[in-house]
Every structure is written in structure tokens, then in C-alpha cells.
Design a protein around this motif. Structure first.
Motif, PDB file in Angstrom:
ATOM      1  N   THR A 126       0.834  -1.206   0.000  1.00 51.30           N
ATOM      2  CA  THR A 126       0.000   0.000   0.000  1.00 51.30           C
ATOM      3  C   THR A 126       0.867   1.254   0.000  1.00 51.30           C
ATOM      4  OG1 THR A 126      -1.679  -1.204   1.263  1.00 51.30           O
ATOM      5  CG2 THR A 126      -1.872   1.182   1.192  1.00 51.30           C
ATOM      6  N   LEU A 127       1.952   1.225   0.757  1.00 49.47           N
ATOM      7  CA  LEU A 127       2.857   2.381   0.791  1.00 49.47           C
ATOM      8  C   LEU A 127       3.430   2.657  -0.591  1.00 49.47           C
ATOM      9  CD1 LEU A 127       4.499   4.565   2.241  1.00 49.47           C
ATOM     10  CD2 LEU A 127       6.172   2.789   2.845  1.00 49.47           C
ATOM     11  N   LEU A 128       3.908   1.620  -1.275  1.00 51.40           N
ATOM     12  CA  LEU A 128       4.458   1.801  -2.618  1.00 51.40           C
ATOM     13  C   LEU A 128       3.400   2.315  -3.585  1.00 51.40           C
ATOM     14  CD1 LEU A 128       6.757  -1.363  -2.982  1.00 51.40           C
ATOM     15  CD2 LEU A 128       7.428   0.985  -2.448  1.00 51.40           C
ATOM     16  N   LEU A 129       2.179   1.771  -3.466  1.00 55.37           N
ATOM     17  CA  LEU A 129       1.095   2.201  -4.356  1.00 55.37           C
ATOM     18  C   LEU A 129       0.776   3.676  -4.158  1.00 55.37           C
ATOM     19  CD1 LEU A 129      -1.272   1.498  -6.334  1.00 55.37           C
ATOM     20  CD2 LEU A 129      -2.646   1.012  -4.298  1.00 55.37           C
ATOM     21  N   VAL A 130       0.663   4.085  -2.895  1.00 55.03           N
ATOM     22  CA  VAL A 130       0.291   5.466  -2.603  1.00 55.03           C
ATOM     23  C   VAL A 130       1.395   6.419  -3.047  1.00 55.03           C
ATOM     24  CG1 VAL A 130      -0.201   7.102  -0.749  1.00 55.03           C
ATOM     25  CG2 VAL A 130      -1.246   4.852  -0.724  1.00 55.03           C
ATOM     26  N   LEU A 131       2.639   6.093  -2.738  1.00 57.31           N
ATOM     27  CA  LEU A 131       3.734   6.984  -3.126  1.00 57.31           C
ATOM     28  C   LEU A 131       3.845   7.094  -4.641  1.00 57.31           C
ATOM     29  CD1 LEU A 131       6.529   6.045  -0.559  1.00 57.31           C
ATOM     30  CD2 LEU A 131       5.145   8.133  -0.622  1.00 57.31           C
ATOM     31  N   ALA A 132       3.740   5.957  -5.336  1.00 53.68           N
ATOM     32  CA  ALA A 132       3.876   5.977  -6.797  1.00 53.68           C
ATOM     33  C   ALA A 132       2.749   6.788  -7.434  1.00 53.68           C
ATOM     34  CB  ALA A 132       3.883   4.549  -7.342  1.00 53.68           C
ATOM     35  N   LEU A 133       1.505   6.520  -7.027  1.00 54.22           N
ATOM     36  CA  LEU A 133       0.378   7.236  -7.616  1.00 54.22           C
ATOM     37  C   LEU A 133       0.372   8.699  -7.189  1.00 54.22           C
ATOM     38  CD1 LEU A 133      -2.488   4.584  -7.328  1.00 54.22           C
ATOM     39  CD2 LEU A 133      -1.280   5.309  -9.380  1.00 54.22           C
ATOM     40  N   GLY A 134       0.748   8.956  -5.931  1.00 52.03           N
ATOM     41  CA  GLY A 134       0.776  10.334  -5.456  1.00 52.03           C
ATOM     42  C   GLY A 134       1.788  11.182  -6.212  1.00 52.03           C
ATOM     43  N   LEU A 135       2.994  10.646  -6.398  1.00 50.44           N
ATOM     44  CA  LEU A 135       4.021  11.390  -7.134  1.00 50.44           C
ATOM     45  C   LEU A 135       3.629  11.564  -8.594  1.00 50.44           C
ATOM     46  CD1 LEU A 135       7.234   9.782  -5.603  1.00 50.44           C
ATOM     47  CD2 LEU A 135       6.336  12.079  -5.158  1.00 50.44           C
ATOM     48  N   ALA A 136       3.062  10.504  -9.184  1.00 50.84           N
ATOM     49  CA  ALA A 136       2.654  10.604 -10.590  1.00 50.84           C
ATOM     50  C   ALA A 136       1.517  11.606 -10.755  1.00 50.84           C
ATOM     51  CB  ALA A 136       2.228   9.226 -11.108  1.00 50.84           C
ATOM     52  N   ALA A 137       0.543  11.557  -9.847  1.00 52.95           N
ATOM     53  CA  ALA A 137      -0.589  12.478  -9.948  1.00 52.95           C
ATOM     54  C   ALA A 137      -0.166  13.912  -9.679  1.00 52.95           C
ATOM     55  CB  ALA A 137      -1.687  12.055  -8.964  1.00 52.95           C
ATOM     56  N   GLY A 138       0.870  14.124  -8.878  1.00 55.29           N
ATOM     57  CA  GLY A 138       1.353  15.483  -8.624  1.00 55.29           C
ATOM     58  C   GLY A 138       2.236  16.012  -9.738  1.00 55.29           C
TER      59      GLY A 138
END
Length: 852
Positions: A821-833
């Protein structure tokens, strides 16, 4: 109210189609899942109800004995009673028709000469049902009538023969003719066969026995039932055909509750996305609100404006969800019907029962969810002072001042959640615990302002050293723009918390069941009828086979197993007879307290019973207490010697020694046996011998200990396949939340990024600043979500499952879900930002700044 005000929500949704589409899709997915499960559950139970109605016909009262059959001498005695207008004997069993397609069908043994007043079977003479064929049906073994749908499905005509597994034996049956029922109502979607009751008794080895008697009576039913009870022998009960459907609904209530709760998770996550979207809309349009208020718009009109925006998303998402839900319902129906058949009772449902009120209910639920999610931000917008709109610094200062108060309020909310977790609502739906689940999510969401401010200040120095200006500004934005960041982080943390809680709950349950299987399933080989399952207990081991097993020198012990299902209070339970002397020697039960051998020995020698934990929790029974059990020998008052863990879905069961069972039921038949060998090394040899010796003569199955355990776990996984699908939808909605959160968060700051670029900040610095902020926000969302999800998982495992199902589930906090979950959130968060930051750096700075 001016009509033009109603156009504003449409205009805003059109101006931000991407964000609006994600919110609408979230509501649509949640609505679709909820609707498909509701339609599937409703259709499966309606199909079962239709089958019960078809079999019952015009029957008013039914005589039966709990968990056993009736003596056929009761039929003429009851028919002669003055209050009885008509009586009909019936035998009932499930058979498996072999052929290109294996079909499970209901076989009814009936007396054609007394059936007329009860059930209108229209025999189709055009199919060749002449006098000679009808004589064969009445006098010769193996001749049956097939329902027209079943004959068409199997492509069988009168005179054709087919093979069917009846009990433990393979039988050849012949088709005498076909029939239809009144109203074309059939059990199991038409899989129905009729046989003369006398021939059925011979075929099923039930000579002199009946499963039940159907009655038509004179006068009031309650009066007639009372008079019948006064003259019937002990152990014979008077009930109604509809009681079976009522007991079925009570039996699957916990199963339906589980699906309903899980299907609502996606809708619940969608509510937070709508809440987030409307709140950010309020933040983004603060100057627009100020302008409208300056021009004379009232607070009530402002509130209606934002409520309309949320309601519009809910209405559109709900309509889309109705279309998706209708399409998904057929797949869900097959999974629900398979689960109900495997776990409870045969259910065959091929068509969705489309009921308008279910669709209306789902749509109004979506609309109500979005209105509820929109209420707080809409209210905040209506209470916003005009001066505060034009001076955003005042808003941020107030939010920083409220951060500590919000955290204290969060602690209070969590305390209230703890109170709700300890409250009980009887044996129904544990509403206080579900309220506590919502309060847990709300409590951790209230921690967001303080933790976001604290994390930004804490990481400012390290990020400045690592990333320079970009790191410093990213941390300042995180802690200094709480009006934007707090809501986004809280919404994302809520979605993550729900996903983590469900994953941990299912993983803990799976691991607990695996531990239970290894502790509670003893024996080297399981041997019994191939169709033996929790949905059918009228399949027995042939007596001659049992005698041969008892004489085999390689076998040290045989554990005899017999099970019946009978009504107890407001639901069905299992009553199981077993060889307690063998159980005491080899183990096989996992007691929640006390020594196993001592408890089992006490139950065997003193005539006591053992009950499963779900039974104890459902009916409030504890060790040493007494219960009254209905049996064919009359009600029996029995003391509970011990309570043991059991994780069958219909796990409410009473266990007793096989000799005590045979005394009450006056029946020596055995469903199956567990084989214990002298030499464990001979397991493969004995298993091969059983398969070669008996499978050609009988329909029996021999499974090794490992095969049986793996089969139980496979059934568990198949049963929870629908749960996994629901979990996947919740994850998908959470991904929508991640993308929406960071797209909106960074796009809201488009003007400020353009201003920094005009003042000399490089594109790399702006990109770095955005990525630092989105990375920290992602990490904080993960921390809050992981904490909320862990606490919520404990509530689901230790409280809600305990109260709703009676299970004690061991907690296993699998680390995989947390780092994934941590990897998913960080990856999507950085990509979405990164995307909106790149968009803000494009050469249109002057156009953006001109709006300032």
C-alpha cells in the motif's frame, strides 16, 4: 430562488470534467456493486422461495420429525382425523443426473391418487404418456416423470433411460413422461422429478418411512395445529411449508450481512471522494462565493448551490451505477447461488429477478450518500464570512489554531468508538459496532490538520538540506495550506484505511481457518458418499461397506459421523453425532477452554453435548448451561460440556456421542467415517484399495487427510471469491481517490506556481517542490490510513465478526499489505502530482497571472 442558480453546478462540473468524472465513477462503482449484490441475494432467495412454493402447492400444514423421517403408519391415522380434509405423503431427496451435463435435481416421491388437492401436475399426454406407461410408473422401480424444463435441458423423451447417483449408489432410471406445474413454478429452476412414493421408498432404502406429510384442514390453521399437536406422537412437529423459507433466510442472514457490508465499502469510499471534491470546490471558489455574497446571495442559497453540485454527481453516478449493477448482477448471482448451495442448501438461480424497488433503493442510496457527503462542506461555505474570503491568510491562521482542537475532538470521537465497540444490540446486526467503525475513520481524519502541520515543520530542515529551495517550499506548502491539504489527506487516508482493514480481516480469517483445519480435522482418510456436503445430509455409507471397513486389520479406529439439520428457535442448526471415544483418543476439536480429552470424556460418559462457538454466541449458551433440543424422541434437556471453535459458515451446531444420537433419533445409519490407520505409511495403499474396491460398485469417495484439508481451504477461497471481488472494487475506488486527491491539490495551486515561475524559480525547483509536497502528503495519508485501517481491522475481527457470526478470529497483521500500500500510494501520489506541475510550468504564465 432564481433558476440561473441551478445552472452553476452544471457549469462547475463542465469546467472540471476529469475531476467530476472520477467522482461520478466512484459513486457509480459503489452503487453498481451494492445493486448487483442486492439483486443477486434477492434473486437467489426468491428462486428458493419459488421452489418451496412449487413443492408445497396448496399445503396448509406439514407434519415432520426434526432431522429424521416419519413412520408411514402415521399417514392413514392422520387422514382419518375429522379436522383433516386431505393428506399426502412425500419423500424428498437430491439426486445427481449423469450425462454430458451433470445436473442436480430434486426427486419427490408422491402418491398420484392423493396429490390432486395439493399440487397441480399437468402430465403432458402428447409426449406418449399412455396407460401402459403410467402403470410402469406406479408398479415398476426406476420409472420417473421429468418436468418439461428438465426433459428439454437433458434432451430426454419418454422411454429414454439415464444414469443418476442416488445416495451412495449409481442407478439407472427411465422416463415415463413429462409434466408441468401450475404457474410453471419449479424448484431448482425446473430440475424436478416425480416418482411413485412406494417405488421411491425402495429406491432410497427408506421402506416404511416418509419425509413429511402435507395436510389440508378444516377451519382455522392455528386451532387445527394445536389440536394436531395434542394427538401426534412425540417428536412429530406441526409446521407450515413457508417456515422452511423463513428458516433459510435466517440461516443466510449473516452471509447476506457480510456481502452487504462489503458491497457498501466502495460506496462509502465514494462518499469521501464526493466530500473531498465538494470541499475542494468550496476552497477553490472562495472568491466566487465572496462575490456572490457581495451581490446579495444568502447563506441558504450558497449551501443549496454546493448541495446541488454534490447531488448532481450522486444522481449521475447513481444512474450509471444502475446500468453497471444490472450488468454485474448475473455474475454475482452465480457466485451467490454457488456459495449458498455449498454452505447451506441447494439453490439454483439462473435469472435475475428485476424488482423496481431494489433499483429505486440503490439510486436513492447513492443520492443520499452524496448529499450526506456534501452537507458539511456546503454548510461551511454558507457560513463563510465575506471578509475571510478575500483574505485567505486569515483562513489559514484559523485552521492552524483549530488543528489542536481538531486533534482533541478526534480523541473524543475515538473514545466514543470504543464505547460503541463494547455495546451489543442483541443477536441482530451489530449496529453500535458499525457506528464505531465510522467513528474510527472520522477520528483519524480529525488528526489530519495537526499531523500535516507538524510533519511539514518537522521535515522542513531535512528537506532543505536535501532538496534546497524545493524541499523548503514543499514543506511550507504542506503545513501552511491546511485548507487545501488537510481535506485531501483525510479523504485518501480514509480510503486506504478501509482497504487495509478489509485485507487484514480476510487474511486473518484465512489464516485462522487454516490453523483450525490443521488442529480440528483428524484422521488419515475420509470415506463417504461423493455428494456428502453441508447442503445434503441424507446420503449414507452402505452398511455392508461399513462392516467390511470394521474388519480391515490395517484400520486402528473408525470415527463414525452422522449429521442432521433441524430448526432451532429462529434458524437451522446442525446436530452431529460422532464417536467420542475415538475423538478422545485422537483429538479433533479445538476447545476455547478446558482440557480436550477430559471435556470429550465427560460429554461421552455423562450424556452431555458439545456446542460450537457460533452456537454459543448466537443463542447465549455457555459451558455448564442447559439447552432443550427437539428430537424425534421428543424435546431433550441437555447440558453443555464444552464450547469449541468452528468456522463453518453454518457453524451453529450441537455435537453429541454417536450412541446418544442413535438413542434419540433411533437410526443406525452413518453419513461417513474418518479412518485411523495402525501404520501411517500404509495410507496411500489403503486409499488406493478403497478407491478400487468401492468406486465401481458405489458412489463413494476416499480422500487423504491432506486432500480433505486442501478441499476445505479451496471451498473457503471459493466462498470468499465474491468478497475478494468486492475488495478489488474498493481498491479501485481508492485509486480513484489517490488520483483525484493529488490532481486537485496541485491544480488548485496553479496560480501560485505560475507566480513563483515569474519571480525566477526554475522548472526543476517547481517540480521538486510539488513532488516533495505530494510525497509527504502521500506518506502522511499512508500513516493515518494504516493506523485507521489497523484499528478498524481489529474492530471487524474482534467485535463485528464475533457479534454477527460468532467466530473468534486470530489477528494476523500481514506486512505485505502495508508495504504494498505504501508503494502504491507513493507511486500514484508522485505521478498524480507531477502532471499538473508540468502543466503549470507551460508558457502561459501571463494568462494565469492576469486573473490575479
Amino acid at each position: 430562488m432564481k433558476i440561473w442558480l441551478l445552472r452553476l453546478p452544471f457549469r462547475h462540473l463542465q469546467e472540471h470534467p476529469g475531476r467530476s468524472l472520477l467522482g461520478i465513477l466512484s459513486i457509480a462503482l459503489g452503487t453498481a456493486v451494492y445493486l448487483s449484490i442486492a439483486l443477486a441475494s434477492h434473486s437467489a432467495l426468491q428462486s428458493f422461495q419459488a421452489g418451496v412454493t412449487a413443492v408445497a402447492g396448496k399445503t396448509q400444514l406439514r407434519l415432520q420429525s426434526p432431522g429424521t423421517s416419519l413412520d408411514e403408519t402415521l399417514f392413514p391415522a392422520v387422514r382419518q382425523l375429522p379436522l383433516v380434509r386431505a393428506a399426502a405423503p412425500v419423500l424428498e431427496t437430491m439426486v445427481e443426473i449423469r450425462g454430458p451435463e451433470t445436473v442436480s435435481a430434486l426427486l419427490l416421491g408422491v402418491d398420484p391418487f392423493v396429490e390432486g388437492p395439493f399440487r397441480e401436475y399437468r402430465f403432458l399426454t402428447a409426449t406418449g404418456l399412455d396407460q401402459e406407461t403410467f402403470r410402469k410408473f406406479l408398479t415398476q422401480p426406476g420409472w420417473v416423470m421429468l418436468s418439461a424444463p428438465l426433459a428439454a435441458r437433458l434432451k430426454l423423451a419418454p422411454g429414454d433411460s439415464f444414469t443418476a447417483a442416488v445416495g451412495a449408489r449409481i442407478q439407472s432410471l427411465s422416463v415415463a413422461g413429462t409434466f408441468r406445474t401450475a404457474g410453471d413454478l419449479y424448484p431448482l429452476d425446473g430440475a424436478l422429478m416425480l416418482m411413485d412414493v412406494g417405488q421411491a421408498q425402495e429406491l432410497l432404502d427408506r421402506t416404511g418411512r416418509l419425509d413429511y406429510l402435507d395436510l389440508l384442514v378444516h377451519g382455522d390453521l392455528d386451532t387445527a395445529a394445536r389440536q394436531l399437536r395434542e394427538v401426534l406422537p412425540p417428536g412429530v412437529e406441526v409446521t407450515t411449508p413457508g417456515a422452511q423459507a423463513e428458516y433459510m433466510q435466517g440461516l443466510v442472514a449473516a452471509y447476506r450481512l457480510n456481502l452487504s457490508v462489503l458491497s457498501a465499502i466502495a460506496l462509502f469510499v465514494g462518499m469521501f471522494l464526493i466530500y473531498q471534491s465538494v470541499t475542494l470546490s468550496v476552497v477553490r471558489r472562495r472568491r466566487e462565493i465572496g462575490l456572490l455574497r457581495t451581490l446579495g446571495m444568502t447563506p441558504g442559497q450558497v449551501m443549496l448551490l454546493f448541495l446541488s453540485e454534490g447531488a448532481l454527481s450522486g444522481a449521475l453516478g447513481g444512474l450509471l451505477g444502475l446500468v453497471l449493477g444490472g450488468a454485474m448482477a448475473q455474475v454475482a448471482l452465480q457466485m451467490v447461488a454457488q456459495n449458498l448451495t455449498s454452505l447451506y442448501q441447494p439453490v439454483s438461480a439462473q435469472e435475475i429477478w428485476l424488482e423496481g424497488k431494489v433499483f429505486v433503493h440503490a439510486w436513492f442510496l447513492a443520492l443520499a450518500a452524496t448529499l450526506a457527503a456534501s452537507y458539511l462542506p456546503a454548510r461551511e461555505a454558507s457560513h463563510t464570512r465575506v471578509r475571510a474570503v478575500w483574505y485567505k491568510e486569515e483562513l489559514e491562521e484559523k485552521l492552524e489554531g483549530w488543528a489542536a482542537s481538531s486533534a482533541y475532538l478526534g480523541l473524543l470521537v475515538l473514545a466514543l468508538a470504543g464505547v460503541g465497540a463494547f455495546l451489543k444490540s442483541g443477536h441482530g446486526i451489530p449496529w453500535p459496532a458499525f457506528v464505531a467503525a465510522f467513528l474510527i475513520l472520522l477520528g483519524f481524519a480529525l488528526f489530519t490538520p495537526l499531523t500535516a502541520w507538524w510533519l511539514g515543520r518537522l521535515m522542513m530542515a531535512p528537506c532543505r538540506r536535501l532538496f534546497g529551495f524545493a524541499g523548503d517550499m514543499g514543506c511550507r506548502y504542506l503545513s501552511g495550506s491546511l485548507s487545501r491539504t488537510a481535506v485531501s489527506i483525510a479523504a485518501l487516508a480514509t480510503a486506504l484505511g478501509l482497504v487495509i482493514a478489509v485485507v487484514v480481516m480476510i487474511g486473518s480469517f484465512r489464516q485462522t481457518v487454516e490453523n483450525w483445519v490443521h488442529k480440528a480435522i483428524s484422521g488419515d482418510i475420509f470415506f463417504g458418499p461423493a455428494v456428502f456436503s453441508t447442503s445434503s445430509y441424507d446420503q449414507f455409507l452402505p452398511p455392508e461397506v461399513l462392516r467390511e471397513l470394521e474388519q480391515d486389520p490395517r484400520i486402528a479406529d473408525l470415527y463414525h459421523y452422522r449429521c442432521v439439520r433441524l430448526p432451532f428457535r429462529d434458524r437451522y442448526i446442525l446436530v452431529i453425532g460422532g464417536s467420542f471415544d475415538v475423538l478422545a483418543r485422537h483429538g479433533g476439536l479445538w476447545f476455547r477452554q478446558g482440557d480436550q480429552q477430559e471435556t470429550v470424556a465427560q460429554a461421552r460418559t455423562q450424556g452431555r453435548v458439545l456446542v460450537t462457538e457460533p452456537f454459543a454466541e448466537t443463542f447465549g449458551v455457555r459451558e455448564g448451561e442447559w439447552l432443550t433440543l427437539p428430537t424425534p424422541s421428543g424435546p431433550q434437556r441437555l447440558q453443555v460440556a464444552g464450547v469449541f471453535y468452528d468456522y463453518r459458515t453454518d457453524g451453529a451446531a450441537v455435537w453429541m456421542d454417536i450412541q446418544l444420537f442413535q438413542k434419540f433419533w433411533q437410526d443406525q445409519r452413518i453419513n461417513a467415517v474418518r479412518v485411523f490407520l495402525h501404520d501411517k505409511g500404509q495410507r496411500r495403499e489403503v486409499l488406493s484399495h478403497l478407491q478400487q474396491t468401492y468406486q465401481s460398485r458405489y458412489r463413494l469417495v476416499a480422500l487423504s487427510h491432506e486432500d480433505l484439508k486442501n478441499g476445505i481451504l479451496r471451498i473457503f477461497d471459493e466462498t470468499f471469491a465474491l468478497t475478494y471481488a468486492l475488495e478489488g472494487v474498493a481498491i479501485l475506488v481508492a485509486v480513484f481517490g489517490i488520483i483525484t486527491t493529488f490532481l486537485v491539490l496541485i491544480m488548485e495551486r496553479e496560480r501560485e506556481l505560475a507566480l513563483l515561475q515569474a519571480l525566477g524559480a526554475s522548472r526543476g525547483q517547481i517540480m521538486g517542490m510539488v513532488l516533495v509536497e505530494s510525497g509527504l502528503a502521500s506518506f502522511l495519508s499512508y500513516l493515518l490510513g494504516a493506523l485507521a485501517g489497523s484499528v478498524l481491522a481489529l474492530l471487524l475481527i474482534l467485535v463485528i465478526n464475533k457479534q454477527a457470526f460468532g467466530w473468534t478470529i486470530q489477528v494476523f497483521l500481514a506486512p505485505d499489505v502495508y508495504w504494498q500500500t505504501l508503494l502504491l500510494v507513493l507511486a500514484l501520489g508522485l505521478a498524480a502530482g507531477a502532471y499538473p506541475a508540468w502543466r503549470a510550468m507551460q508558457p502561459h504564465v501571463a494568462a494565469i497571472l492576469k486573473e490575479e
